[in-house]
Design a protein around this motif. Sequence first.
Motif, PDB file in Angstrom:
ATOM      1  N   ARG A 118       0.837  -1.193   0.000  1.00 24.62           N
ATOM      2  CA  ARG A 118       0.000   0.000   0.000  1.00 24.62           C
ATOM      3  C   ARG A 118       0.872   1.242   0.000  1.00 24.62           C
ATOM      4  N   GLU A 119       0.277   2.328  -0.438  1.00 21.81           N
ATOM      5  CA  GLU A 119       0.943   3.622  -0.434  1.00 21.81           C
ATOM      6  C   GLU A 119       0.852   4.210   0.968  1.00 21.81           C
ATOM      7  N   VAL A 120       1.920   4.850   1.413  1.00 22.41           N
ATOM      8  CA  VAL A 120       1.931   5.508   2.715  1.00 22.41           C
ATOM      9  C   VAL A 120       2.381   6.949   2.539  1.00 22.41           C
ATOM     10  N   GLN A 121       2.067   7.770   3.521  1.00 25.62           N
ATOM     11  CA  GLN A 121       2.414   9.185   3.449  1.00 25.62           C
ATOM     12  C   GLN A 121       3.920   9.374   3.373  1.00 25.62           C
ATOM     13  N   GLY A 122       4.327  10.418   2.723  1.00 25.03           N
ATOM     14  CA  GLY A 122       5.733  10.756   2.638  1.00 25.03           C
ATOM     15  C   GLY A 122       6.428  10.196   1.417  1.00 25.03           C
ATOM     16  N   GLY A 123       5.655   9.743   0.432  1.00 25.15           N
ATOM     17  CA  GLY A 123       6.253   9.260  -0.809  1.00 25.15           C
ATOM     18  C   GLY A 123       6.725   7.834  -0.760  1.00 25.15           C
ATOM     19  N   GLY A 124       6.053   7.019   0.030  1.00 25.39           N
ATOM     20  CA  GLY A 124       6.517   5.646   0.160  1.00 25.39           C
ATOM     21  C   GLY A 124       5.452   4.593  -0.049  1.00 25.39           C
ATOM     22  N   LEU A 125       5.945   3.370  -0.059  1.00 20.53           N
ATOM     23  CA  LEU A 125       5.106   2.179  -0.146  1.00 20.53           C
ATOM     24  C   LEU A 125       5.468   1.293   1.034  1.00 20.53           C
ATOM     25  N   ALA A 126       4.555   0.435   1.435  1.00 25.70           N
ATOM     26  CA  ALA A 126       4.825  -0.480   2.539  1.00 25.70           C
ATOM     27  C   ALA A 126       4.338  -1.871   2.191  1.00 25.70           C
ATOM     28  N   LEU A 127       5.217  -2.843   2.376  1.00 28.12           N
ATOM     29  CA  LEU A 127       4.869  -4.249   2.210  1.00 28.12           C
ATOM     30  C   LEU A 127       4.481  -4.813   3.568  1.00 28.12           C
ATOM     31  N   HIS A 128       3.438  -5.641   3.574  1.00 27.17           N
ATOM     32  CA  HIS A 128       2.932  -6.221   4.818  1.00 27.17           C
ATOM     33  C   HIS A 128       2.691  -7.711   4.643  1.00 27.17           C
ATOM     34  N   GLY A 129       2.848  -8.447   5.721  1.00 27.15           N
ATOM     35  CA  GLY A 129       2.420  -9.839   5.763  1.00 27.15           C
ATOM     36  C   GLY A 129       3.390 -10.818   5.151  1.00 27.15           C
ATOM     37  N   VAL A 130       2.823 -11.898   4.623  1.00 29.62           N
ATOM     38  CA  VAL A 130       3.590 -12.991   4.041  1.00 29.62           C
ATOM     39  C   VAL A 130       3.752 -12.744   2.548  1.00 29.62           C
ATOM     40  N   ILE A 131       5.002 -12.697   2.105  1.00 29.48           N
ATOM     41  CA  ILE A 131       5.296 -12.460   0.689  1.00 29.48           C
ATOM     42  C   ILE A 131       5.800 -13.792   0.118  1.00 29.48           C
ATOM     43  N   ASP A 132       4.950 -14.437  -0.676  1.00 34.15           N
ATOM     44  CA  ASP A 132       5.321 -15.729  -1.253  1.00 34.15           C
ATOM     45  C   ASP A 132       4.729 -15.857  -2.644  1.00 34.15           C
ATOM     46  N   MET A 133       4.841 -17.045  -3.225  1.00 40.86           N
ATOM     47  CA  MET A 133       4.406 -17.237  -4.615  1.00 40.86           C
ATOM     48  C   MET A 133       2.908 -17.029  -4.807  1.00 40.86           C
ATOM     49  N   HIS A 134       2.144 -17.071  -3.734  1.00 39.75           N
ATOM     50  CA  HIS A 134       0.694 -16.887  -3.853  1.00 39.75           C
ATOM     51  C   HIS A 134       0.296 -15.435  -4.077  1.00 39.75           C
ATOM     52  N   VAL A 135       1.164 -14.510  -3.698  1.00 42.79           N
ATOM     53  CA  VAL A 135       0.832 -13.084  -3.827  1.00 42.79           C
ATOM     54  C   VAL A 135       1.835 -12.294  -4.664  1.00 42.79           C
ATOM     55  N   GLY A 136       2.925 -12.926  -5.080  1.00 42.57           N
ATOM     56  CA  GLY A 136       4.000 -12.222  -5.785  1.00 42.57           C
ATOM     57  C   GLY A 136       3.545 -11.454  -7.008  1.00 42.57           C
ATOM     58  N   ALA A 137       2.820 -12.109  -7.908  1.00 39.89           N
ATOM     59  CA  ALA A 137       2.392 -11.446  -9.147  1.00 39.89           C
ATOM     60  C   ALA A 137       1.418 -10.303  -8.864  1.00 39.89           C
ATOM     61  N   GLU A 138       0.524 -10.514  -7.924  1.00 43.31           N
ATOM     62  CA  GLU A 138      -0.453  -9.479  -7.564  1.00 43.31           C
ATOM     63  C   GLU A 138       0.259  -8.253  -6.982  1.00 43.31           C
TER      64      GLU A 138
END
Length: 102
Positions: free
Chosen positions: A7-27
Amino acid sequence: MRGGSLREVQGGGLALHGVIDMHVGAELRDAGRRLLAASRSREVWIDCAAITQSSSVGLSLLLCLLRDARETGKILQVRNLPDDMRQIAEVYGLLELLPLAD
């Protein structure tokens, strides 16, 4: 949190959250590409502090987002890379490719 999100966060950034694996990589890649293209900031950072678990897909995602940022004329910086991801990046010789803030 199960599954990952970006998601986008204030201050010109993005934030990754949670489990990052092959089930969500492409999305997450698609979401990142859209968010980078829409960002008005030339310098964009991505905060990885809220990643609870990541496979090598997380590193692949960061490298893809780095390439996407360059293609849109933006500079991407990675913040708070978790230790497990840092160790994987070190084993594969990727640390020098990632623009780490810390």
